[in-house]
Design a protein around this motif. Structure first.
Motif, PDB file in Angstrom:
ATOM      1  N   UNK A  97      38.224  35.837  48.779  1.00 14.24           N
ATOM      2  CA  UNK A  97      37.475  36.488  47.701  1.00 14.24           C
ATOM      3  C   UNK A  97      36.341  37.337  48.258  1.00 14.24           C
ATOM      4  N   UNK A  98      35.564  36.776  49.192  1.00 14.97           N
ATOM      5  CA  UNK A  98      34.451  37.522  49.791  1.00 14.97           C
ATOM      6  C   UNK A  98      34.959  38.728  50.585  1.00 14.97           C
ATOM      7  N   UNK A  99      36.040  38.527  51.330  1.00 14.76           N
ATOM      8  CA  UNK A  99      36.595  39.616  52.135  1.00 14.76           C
ATOM      9  C   UNK A  99      37.063  40.767  51.249  1.00 14.76           C
ATOM     10  N   UNK A 100      37.737  40.435  50.144  1.00 15.26           N
ATOM     11  CA  UNK A 100      38.222  41.475  49.238  1.00 15.26           C
ATOM     12  C   UNK A 100      37.058  42.234  48.606  1.00 15.26           C
ATOM     13  N   UNK A 101      35.964  41.519  48.304  1.00 15.66           N
ATOM     14  CA  UNK A 101      34.803  42.176  47.714  1.00 15.66           C
ATOM     15  C   UNK A 101      34.172  43.145  48.714  1.00 15.66           C
ATOM     16  N   UNK A 102      34.052  42.730  49.972  1.00 10.55           N
ATOM     17  CA  UNK A 102      33.507  43.608  51.017  1.00 10.55           C
ATOM     18  C   UNK A 102      34.392  44.837  51.183  1.00 10.55           C
ATOM     19  N   UNK A 103      35.716  44.605  51.293  1.00  7.55           N
ATOM     20  CA  UNK A 103      36.651  45.720  51.472  1.00  7.55           C
ATOM     21  C   UNK A 103      36.538  46.717  50.321  1.00  7.55           C
ATOM     22  N   UNK A 104      36.484  46.230  49.091  1.00  8.72           N
ATOM     23  CA  UNK A 104      36.415  47.086  47.907  1.00  8.72           C
ATOM     24  C   UNK A 104      35.140  47.928  47.894  1.00  8.72           C
ATOM     25  N   UNK A 105      33.984  47.295  48.146  1.00 10.84           N
ATOM     26  CA  UNK A 105      32.708  48.001  48.049  1.00 10.84           C
ATOM     27  C   UNK A 105      32.569  49.072  49.128  1.00 10.84           C
TER      28      UNK A 105
ATOM     29  N   UNK B 144      46.437  44.312  32.619  1.00  9.40           N
ATOM     30  CA  UNK B 144      45.831  45.643  32.754  1.00  9.40           C
ATOM     31  C   UNK B 144      44.734  45.655  33.814  1.00  9.40           C
ATOM     32  N   UNK B 145      43.953  44.572  33.873  1.00 10.20           N
ATOM     33  CA  UNK B 145      42.889  44.477  34.884  1.00 10.20           C
ATOM     34  C   UNK B 145      43.488  44.508  36.283  1.00 10.20           C
ATOM     35  N   UNK B 146      44.556  43.756  36.495  1.00 11.04           N
ATOM     36  CA  UNK B 146      45.202  43.736  37.812  1.00 11.04           C
ATOM     37  C   UNK B 146      45.765  45.110  38.179  1.00 11.04           C
ATOM     38  N   UNK B 147      46.256  45.837  37.182  1.00  7.39           N
ATOM     39  CA  UNK B 147      46.889  47.132  37.460  1.00  7.39           C
ATOM     40  C   UNK B 147      45.875  48.264  37.590  1.00  7.39           C
ATOM     41  N   UNK B 148      44.898  48.354  36.656  1.00  6.87           N
ATOM     42  CA  UNK B 148      44.018  49.521  36.565  1.00  6.87           C
ATOM     43  C   UNK B 148      42.621  49.309  37.128  1.00  6.87           C
ATOM     44  N   UNK B 149      42.187  48.041  37.340  1.00  7.11           N
ATOM     45  CA  UNK B 149      40.867  47.719  37.904  1.00  7.11           C
ATOM     46  C   UNK B 149      39.731  48.455  37.194  1.00  7.11           C
ATOM     47  N   UNK B 150      39.514  48.213  35.893  1.00  9.00           N
ATOM     48  CA  UNK B 150      38.380  48.858  35.214  1.00  9.00           C
ATOM     49  C   UNK B 150      37.056  48.325  35.755  1.00  9.00           C
ATOM     50  N   UNK B 151      35.981  49.095  35.546  1.00 12.01           N
ATOM     51  CA  UNK B 151      34.652  48.624  35.962  1.00 12.01           C
ATOM     52  C   UNK B 151      33.987  47.771  34.882  1.00 12.01           C
ATOM     53  N   UNK B 152      34.449  47.877  33.611  1.00 14.40           N
ATOM     54  CA  UNK B 152      33.833  47.141  32.503  1.00 14.40           C
ATOM     55  C   UNK B 152      34.919  46.645  31.556  1.00 14.40           C
ATOM     56  N   UNK B 153      34.761  45.365  31.118  1.00 15.11           N
ATOM     57  CA  UNK B 153      35.666  44.775  30.130  1.00 15.11           C
ATOM     58  C   UNK B 153      34.826  44.277  28.955  1.00 15.11           C
ATOM     59  N   UNK B 154      35.160  44.741  27.730  1.00 13.47           N
ATOM     60  CA  UNK B 154      34.497  44.272  26.511  1.00 13.47           C
ATOM     61  C   UNK B 154      35.505  43.414  25.755  1.00 13.47           C
ATOM     62  N   UNK B 155      35.190  42.110  25.570  1.00 11.73           N
ATOM     63  CA  UNK B 155      36.194  41.192  25.056  1.00 11.73           C
ATOM     64  C   UNK B 155      35.633  40.242  24.002  1.00 11.73           C
TER      65      UNK B 155
ATOM     66  N   UNK C 289      38.618  36.760  40.951  1.00 15.99           N
ATOM     67  CA  UNK C 289      39.395  37.689  41.770  1.00 15.99           C
ATOM     68  C   UNK C 289      38.787  39.088  41.864  1.00 15.99           C
ATOM     69  N   UNK C 290      38.030  39.489  40.836  1.00 15.24           N
ATOM     70  CA  UNK C 290      37.417  40.824  40.864  1.00 15.24           C
ATOM     71  C   UNK C 290      35.945  40.704  40.483  1.00 15.24           C
ATOM     72  N   UNK C 291      35.139  40.078  41.335  1.00 16.36           N
ATOM     73  CA  UNK C 291      33.742  39.789  40.970  1.00 16.36           C
ATOM     74  C   UNK C 291      32.894  41.033  40.740  1.00 16.36           C
ATOM     75  N   UNK C 292      33.378  42.201  41.136  1.00 17.07           N
ATOM     76  CA  UNK C 292      32.611  43.432  40.951  1.00 17.07           C
ATOM     77  C   UNK C 292      32.815  44.033  39.555  1.00 17.07           C
TER      78      UNK C 292
END
Length: 541
Positions: free
Chosen positions: A252-260, A43-54, A73-76
């Protein structure tokens, strides 16, 4: 609204959190709840939530393993751990994985509400910090000194000697760098759909806003950042012994920059990652290869992280020519843009005609174009093969023509042949890497811990590019293909052996026989037990 998911193997906990909390009142949209970490990761890979409670303790994949994947993979994405285990070791792991909060059960609905309000406030503050135009304007007045940026640009664009590098780093109070090295180049695609009222001012401000996010995201050890005079953003990543780990960090760093940048500024960038090098004096090689890979934006589209190792195979030691027309033609050839290449040839010939330069000068210009194309072929490490265009590639061939019109026709034919050969070679390299990946899966399917990252390290590709070409070549994702192999192997064992079901499950890579049975039924429509009985009856008939 921030998207959130709940992960807990206890249904009563999930139902309680869903029904007792008014998520919208606290600024969150609950988009799903899951019984184990494996389902949550999909689900994280598909929907990219901002918060996960586990929760921590769950079947198939526990909370800390899920946190590790998210952090890598999704440090944000922020994560909160709810657990009944009051152990220091868990808290230590949570800190290492940068988990936002580690809370002991039982927890009341009121405590959950307070926690959500606090997390939302933190997320709002982070968002405000990036969107605060006043702060960005103030930082614009106090940007890094121009001399330091020009030095770093000269370091990667031209190259410096070891002694001068050490002296300049000390002068600018920069941290010492150590091998291995990698250069990343970020280029703004465009500024989206916004209307720029006072174009020059707005463009400069948006460029600075992007650079602010770029700097903030890469503000860590073993990374140097600066801007070039062409308004590109560059990062030098260093200090890794392992080439594969250095590439992983770069992606990883490049993907974080692109996302933000896309999330907070509403426009996109394309990021090129060059080849690694072992000496600081060799940084121009990494920088030029990062610039070269940006040309593939025309083929693969905007808003991507592109790597030279994905696009052009192994290093060949050849770099494209610097002349503007030659560079553009080489880029068009590499991306297979044949009509663009034809237009560039026509443009070049037309300019030579109007300039009225001597025939010798025209021939020299054509030789430079041919040399640029030869470099493009060798840069891409094209396999040696006999083909008609090889004889045409000889530099002296251009002198047999009497008019520029004849040269134009010959050059177009040659470009067509080069594009065809490069396309065949690139398909060959990709096919070989996918073939190696399939062999690896077929050989190691019994390894329960096999991951996409392991496979990408084996074939030396980034996970994002590998996933794209693997789906194109096989018609399935990595997980779908791996599951298919395991189910097929399980069918063979059910039909041809007397092994118990739990033994077969472990033999094909599943420690949990229940999970194996669920997957088997999902793919075949019947349980393993029913499948075996059906095969036995069929044999008896």
């Amino acid at each position: 609204m921030y998207k959130v998911i709940i992960v807990d193997d206890e249904a009563v906990v999930r139902i309680g959190l869903k029904n007792t909390i008014n998520w919208n009142e606290h600024g969150f949209e609950l988009i799903g709840d899951y019984a184990n970490g494996r389902e949550a990761w999909d689900a994280v890979e598909l929907d990219r939530p901002e918060l996960v409670i586990s929760d921590i303790s769950m079947p198939f994949m526990d909370g800390l393993e899920l946190a590790g994947l998210i952090s890598a993979q999704f440090p944000y994405i922020k994560m909160i751990i709810l657990t009944g285990y009051d152990e220091f070791e868990y808290a230590q792991q949570a800190i290492r994985l940068k988990i936002s909060d580690f809370i002991l059960k039982p927890i009341t609905a009121q405590e959950i509400r307070q926690l959500l309000d606090r997390i939302k406030a933190e997320m709002d503050e982070e968002k405000q910090r990036r969107e605060d135009l006043g702060r960005l304007n103030n930082q614009l007045e106090h940007s890094l000194p121009l001399l330091k940026e020009r030095f770093l640009e000269r370091l990667v664009a031209v190259g410096l000697g070891k002694v001068e590098i050490a002296e300049r780093f000390a002068y600018f109070n920069l941290p010492p760098i150590s091998p291995l090295y990698l250069v990343m180049v970020v280029d703004i695609d465009d500024f989206g759909d916004r209307e720029l009222s006072s174009y020059e001012h707005d463009v400069e401000f948006l460029r600075f806003a992007a650079y602010d996010i770029f700097n903030e995201t890469l503000d860590r050890e073993h990374v140097l950042t600066f801007r070039t005079r062409e308004e590109r953003m560059v990062a030098i990543i260093f200090g890794h012994d392992s080439e594969s780990l250095l590439y992983e960090q770069g992606f990883s760093l490049a993907e974080e920059v692109r996302y933000h940048i896309e999330k907070y500024l509403k426009f996109t960038v394309t990021i090129g990652i060059g080849r690694t090098c072992t000496l600081a004096e060799q940084l121009p090689s990494s920088y030029k290869s990062a610039l070269s890979v940006l040309d593939y934006r025309f083929l693969l589209g905007k808003n991507r992280v592109l790597s030279i190792i994905d696009i052009e195979g192994k290093p060949s030691g050849y770099m494209p020519l610097s002349h503007d027309l030659d560079r553009k033609l080489a880029a068009a050839v590499k991306t297979g843009a044949i009509q663009e290449a034809y237009q560039l040839i026509e443009q070049g010939v037309a300019e030579l005609k109007t300039s009225l330069v001597p025939v010798e000068a025209c021939m020299l210009q054509m030789q430079k174009v041919v040399l640029s194309l030869m470099n493009s072929v060798q840069e891409l490490a094209v396999r040696e093969q006999e083909s008609p265009f090889e004889q045409q590639m000889k530099l002296m061939n251009v002198f047999k023509f009497k008019t520029l019109d004849e040269v134009e026709i010959w050059l177009k034919d040659m470009v067509s042949s080069v594009i065809s050969t490069i396309a065949d070679n690139r398909n060959y390299l990709t096919n070989m890497q996918i073939h190696r990946a399939v062999e690896y899966i077929d050989t190691n399917y019994a390894n329960e811990k096999m991951s996409l990252q392991d496979l990408c390290r084996h074939v030396l590709m980034s996970s994002s590019y590998f996933s794209l070409v693997f789906k194109q070549h096989t018609g399935e994702t990595f997980i779908e293909y791996l599951t298919g192999v395991r189910v097929a192997k399980a069918k063979e064992l059910l039909h041809n052996s007397a092994m118990k079901l739990y033994e077969i499950a472990e033999q094909v890579g599943y420690k949990d026989p229940n999970y194996f049975s669920i997957l088997f039924k999902k793919h075949t429509g019947i349980t393993p037990k029913d499948y075996r009985e059906k095969q036995i009856k069929g044999s008896g008939a």
